[in-house]
Design an enzyme around this catalytic site. Structure first.
Site, short mmCIF file in Angstrom:
data_model
loop_
_atom_site.label_atom_id
_atom_site.label_comp_id
_atom_site.label_asym_id
_atom_site.label_seq_id
_atom_site.Cartn_x
_atom_site.Cartn_y
_atom_site.Cartn_z
CB THR A 189 -49.57 38.29 108.66
OG1 THR A 189 -50.44 37.95 107.60
CG2 THR A 189 -48.23 37.61 108.48
NE ARG A 217 -54.79 32.40 100.82
CZ ARG A 217 -54.21 33.25 101.64
NH1 ARG A 217 -53.69 32.84 102.76
NH2 ARG A 217 -54.14 34.53 101.34
CB VAL A 218 -49.70 28.89 100.01
CG1 VAL A 218 -48.48 29.65 100.51
CG2 VAL A 218 -49.65 27.44 100.47
N GLY A 219 -50.77 31.90 101.06
CA GLY A 219 -50.76 33.34 100.79
C GLY A 219 -49.36 33.87 100.58
CG ASP A 220 -48.69 37.79 102.00
OD1 ASP A 220 -49.76 37.27 102.41
OD2 ASP A 220 -48.07 38.63 102.67
CB THR A 239 -49.78 42.25 107.80
OG1 THR A 239 -51.08 41.81 108.22
CG2 THR A 239 -49.64 43.73 108.13
N GLY A 240 -51.78 41.54 105.34
CA GLY A 240 -52.98 41.87 104.57
C GLY A 240 -53.39 40.67 103.75
N GLY A 242 -53.20 38.09 101.24
CA GLY A 242 -52.02 37.61 100.53
C GLY A 242 -52.13 37.64 99.02
N1 GLY Z 1 -51.16 37.71 104.70
C1 GLY Z 1 -51.52 36.45 105.15
C2 GLY Z 1 -52.14 35.62 104.11
O1 GLY Z 1 -52.71 36.13 103.17
O2 GLY Z 1 -52.08 34.42 104.22
#
Ligand code: GLY
Length: 304
Positions: A189, A217-220, A239-240, A242
């Site tokens: 990210t 899929r949607v992350g953080d 970052t990491g 999600g």
């Molecule tokens: N941190 C980015 C994601 O997991 O999408």
């Protein structure tokens, strides 16, 4: 107050790529020197990171598990209450430019086809090719999903240390069979946090997502309080992976500690400690007095 801007290239980025983060920090700082506020500055900085091509965002976005889809998420927020985000946005090379325009609407988060149509209306829709690095990484990891065991039950949780490939195989929802696809592993990210001369805080964040992942899929990153937060006490970008970050609402947790008067470094360390030790995670933050880059693995970053 002295303007300050901090950038990062993602927890999986290499420190040697910090030149890209520095170029982004300069661009954001220049925006503030020219009278721009912290929000304009972080958007400018993240735009440079999206254009760089070496980071998993914008032009450098990783390929989805089908080997074709590049789906991006981005978000912005500032201490004046402006908040905009997009998720599952395709064929837009600079998602942060779309996210910031969401602040001009009555909404905070646009996803999928609606986000795409919004981007088209703004003239920001432009299909683009994956970078050579994205294609190479995509091919390099092909064997992983082929070798993943078959799985019929179970769910991912904090304690799991596999890479989710077996579950991806079980619930595959791209058109066609998983066997026809090649996989990719990425968890980068990009992000920027800033404090401008008036003491206003802002954060911007952009990602090509975390792979392996199912379609949709949607992350953080586009979720308030998970991948980002900004308010009168400061700004935070995470970052990491999600799924781990969102489960612990990492950005909100750190921000709430700042509101209680806890120092930035301790707030970040306490927040990150919630995540299992094997999880790669990084955070950048800024307050009226401090700025920090904290990552379990050294990552590309810069401050100006
Ligand atoms: N941190 C980015 C994601 O997991 O999408």
């Amino acid at each position: 107050m002295k303007p300050v801007l901090v950038t990062h290239g993602g927890t999986s980025s290499d420190v040697s790529q910090s030149d890209g983060c520095l170029a982004a920090a300069y661009a954001g700082h220049e925006s503030m020197d020219g009278g721009g506020d912290s929000l304009a500055a972080v958007v400018s900085a993240v735009g440079v990171l999206e254009a760089d091509g070496r980071f998993n965002a914008g032009l450098g976005a990783s390929l989805g598990m089908d080997g074709r889809t590049m789906s991006c998420d981005a978000a912005v927020m500032d201490s004046a209450g402006r908040l905009g985000a997009v998720a599952n946005l395709v064929e837009v090379p600079y998602p942060v430019k779309v996210a910031v325009r969401v602040t001009d609407t009555p909404h905070h988060l646009l996803v999928g086809i609606g986000a795409l149509e919004f981007a088209k209306r703004l003239g920001l829709h432009r299909p683009y090719e994956p970078t050579a690095t994205a294609v190479a990484e995509f091919r390099e990891h092909h064997a992983a999903i082929q070798n993943a065991p078959e799985r019929t039950s179970g769910s991912a949780d904090d304690s799991q240390d596999d890479d989710g490939l077996a579950a991806i195989k079980q619930f595959w929802n791209f058109p066609g069979s998983w066997n026809d696809a090649i996989d990719q592993w990425a968890q980068n990210t990009v992000g920027a946090v800033a404090r401008d001369a008036s003491g206003r805080f802002a954060v911007a964040i952009s990602t090509g997502g975390c792979m392996p992942a199912l379609l949709g899929r949607v992350g953080d990153s586009p979720l308030i309080g998970c991948g980002f937060y900004a308010g009168p006490a400061g700004a935070i970008a995470c970052t990491g992976i999600g799924e781990h970050i969102m489960r612990h609402m990492l950005a909100a947790r750190i921000y709430m500690a700042l509101e209680l008067g806890i120092g930035l470094r301790r707030a970040i360390d306490d927040g990150m400690r919630r995540l299992p030790e094997h999880v790669e995670v990084g955070v950048i933050g800024i307050t009226a007095e401090e700025s920090e880059v904290v990552s379990r693995k050294p990552m590309a970053s810069a401050q100006k």
